[in-house]
Design a protein around this motif. Structure first.
Motif, PDB file in Angstrom:
ATOM      1  N   ILE A   1      32.022  42.086  45.351  1.00  0.00           N
ATOM      2  CA  ILE A   1      33.210  41.429  44.808  1.00  0.00           C
ATOM      3  C   ILE A   1      32.910  39.951  44.565  1.00  0.00           C
ATOM      4  CG2 ILE A   1      35.626  40.852  45.194  1.00  0.00           C
ATOM      5  CD1 ILE A   1      35.870  43.290  46.956  1.00  0.00           C
ATOM      6  N   TYR A   2      33.244  39.513  43.364  1.00  0.00           N
ATOM      7  CA  TYR A   2      33.095  38.106  43.005  1.00  0.00           C
ATOM      8  C   TYR A   2      34.474  37.542  42.646  1.00  0.00           C
ATOM      9  CZ  TYR A   2      28.031  38.594  42.926  1.00  0.00           C
ATOM     10  OH  TYR A   2      26.722  38.798  43.285  1.00  0.00           O
ATOM     11  N   VAL A   3      34.634  36.250  42.872  1.00  0.00           N
ATOM     12  CA  VAL A   3      35.922  35.621  42.634  1.00  0.00           C
ATOM     13  C   VAL A   3      35.710  34.250  42.004  1.00  0.00           C
ATOM     14  CG1 VAL A   3      35.930  34.667  44.977  1.00  0.00           C
ATOM     15  CG2 VAL A   3      38.091  34.904  43.746  1.00  0.00           C
ATOM     16  N   ARG A   4      36.666  33.827  41.175  1.00  0.00           N
ATOM     17  CA  ARG A   4      36.633  32.469  40.652  1.00  0.00           C
ATOM     18  C   ARG A   4      38.053  31.998  40.406  1.00  0.00           C
ATOM     19  NH1 ARG A   4      34.198  32.682  34.436  1.00  0.00           N
ATOM     20  NH2 ARG A   4      35.849  33.965  33.493  1.00  0.00           N
ATOM     21  N   ASN A   5      38.198  30.697  40.342  1.00  0.00           N
ATOM     22  CA  ASN A   5      39.504  30.115  40.071  1.00  0.00           C
ATOM     23  C   ASN A   5      39.877  30.399  38.615  1.00  0.00           C
ATOM     24  OD1 ASN A   5      39.875  28.730  42.650  1.00  0.00           O
ATOM     25  ND2 ASN A   5      38.253  27.353  41.983  1.00  0.00           N
ATOM     26  N   LYS A   6      41.116  30.794  38.412  1.00  0.00           N
ATOM     27  CA  LYS A   6      41.568  31.026  37.030  1.00  0.00           C
ATOM     28  C   LYS A   6      41.564  29.710  36.264  1.00  0.00           C
ATOM     29  CE  LYS A   6      44.458  35.164  37.328  1.00  0.00           C
ATOM     30  NZ  LYS A   6      45.827  35.715  37.145  1.00  0.00           N
TER      31      LYS A   6
ATOM     32  N   SER B   1      28.611  46.265  40.270  1.00  0.00           N
ATOM     33  CA  SER B   1      27.718  47.225  40.915  1.00  0.00           C
ATOM     34  C   SER B   1      26.292  46.673  40.880  1.00  0.00           C
ATOM     35  CB  SER B   1      27.770  48.568  40.186  1.00  0.00           C
ATOM     36  OG  SER B   1      26.862  49.480  40.780  1.00  0.00           O
ATOM     37  N   PRO B   2      25.695  46.403  42.054  1.00  0.00           N
ATOM     38  CA  PRO B   2      24.338  45.850  42.086  1.00  0.00           C
ATOM     39  C   PRO B   2      23.261  46.874  41.756  1.00  0.00           C
ATOM     40  CG  PRO B   2      25.123  46.229  44.306  1.00  0.00           C
ATOM     41  CD  PRO B   2      26.277  46.540  43.391  1.00  0.00           C
ATOM     42  N   GLY B   3      23.629  48.137  41.710  1.00  0.00           N
ATOM     43  CA  GLY B   3      22.658  49.183  41.410  1.00  0.00           C
ATOM     44  C   GLY B   3      23.207  50.543  41.793  1.00  0.00           C
TER      45      GLY B   3
END
Length: 250
Positions: free
Chosen positions: A238-243, A229-231
């Protein structure tokens, strides 16, 4: 570049080369990217070939542009559409164009519009030649837009096991996440989607049966998703990254 709410688009439809059944889905898709200030459909409206298009013209407020078939084939219609597109481009009133056709004759037009710094959205069937697809900033297959119950049904979601075996898809996602990631490996989903589209204009999560990119990534289960939540009062990002691969223990 204007934001999506104020982006002024010109929608040019090759009626000779496009099914009228996609009109509703087409304009709904266009609305995601901006406002269609011009909606024109090109063809020979004096004949019977485009009879099924005429109802859509009235319902969707699309302006028909008459082009007589002086010779066999669609070259006359294509030429009229290209000339109109250049006139609209030089008017300086638009932020982008939607070119609706499966014909490779519009490849150079798409490239020329992009050279002027405007965005080009292409719409066509899966048979559309690759050069035209690649010439657009984003390309949407019209089979995805066929929205009536008696027509092609939406694609069923591909099972996770099948998605994981799609090496091209997995590499595309991994590379885009890496390119957009911060020092901890997290990347904003919007940035990831933008990189993917630049690499593959015809990429669409709906082709795999998922309405959103986040749904597709979650189904694959090879990536971590984090909704932040930006505010207060603002939608979550939504953010994503490689496991991370598990560390082998000796």
């Amino acid at each position: 570049m204007a934001n999506e709410q104020t982006t002024k688009l010109a929608v040019l439809i090759d009626a000779d080369n496009t099914q009228p059944s996609i009109a509703d889905g087409l304009l709904a898709e266009v609305a995601k990217y901006g406002t269609a200030h011009v909606k024109r459909a090109y063809g020979d409206w004096t004949g019977t070939q485009l009879k099924s298009w005429k109802e859509q013209l009235l319902t969707q407020s699309i302006q028909p542009i008459q082009q007589f078939s002086y010779t066999s084939g669609k070259n006359a219609t294509d030429s009229a559409m290209i000339i109109d597109a250049m006139d609209l481009l030089y008017s300086g009133r638009f932020d982008g164009f939607c070119i609706v056709s499966s014909d490779s004759d519009f490849t150079r037009l798409a490239a020329r519009i992009r050279e002027s710094g405007l965005i080009v959205y292409g719409f066509g069937e899966r048979k559309t030649p690759e050069p035209f697809v690649a010439a657009c900033d984003k390309f949407i297959y019209t089979e995805i837009l066929a929205g009536k119950p008696d027509e092609e049904q939406p694609l069923k979601p591909r099972p996770p096991a099948q998605l994981k075996k799609d090496g091209g898809l997995i590499n595309l996602l991994r590379n885009a996440i890496d390119a957009a990631s911060d020092d901890e490996g997290w990347a904003g989903l919007g940035g990831v989607g933008s990189i993917i589209t630049k690499q593959r204009p015809n990429f669409d999560s709906r082709s795999y049966g998922y309405g959103k990119l986040s749904d597709l990534i979650a189904a694959i289960d090879l990536f971590e998703l984090d909704r932040r939540s930006p505010g207060e009062g603002r939608p979550k990002a939504i953010y994503v990254r490689n496991k991370k691969k598990p560390v082998a223990r000796g």
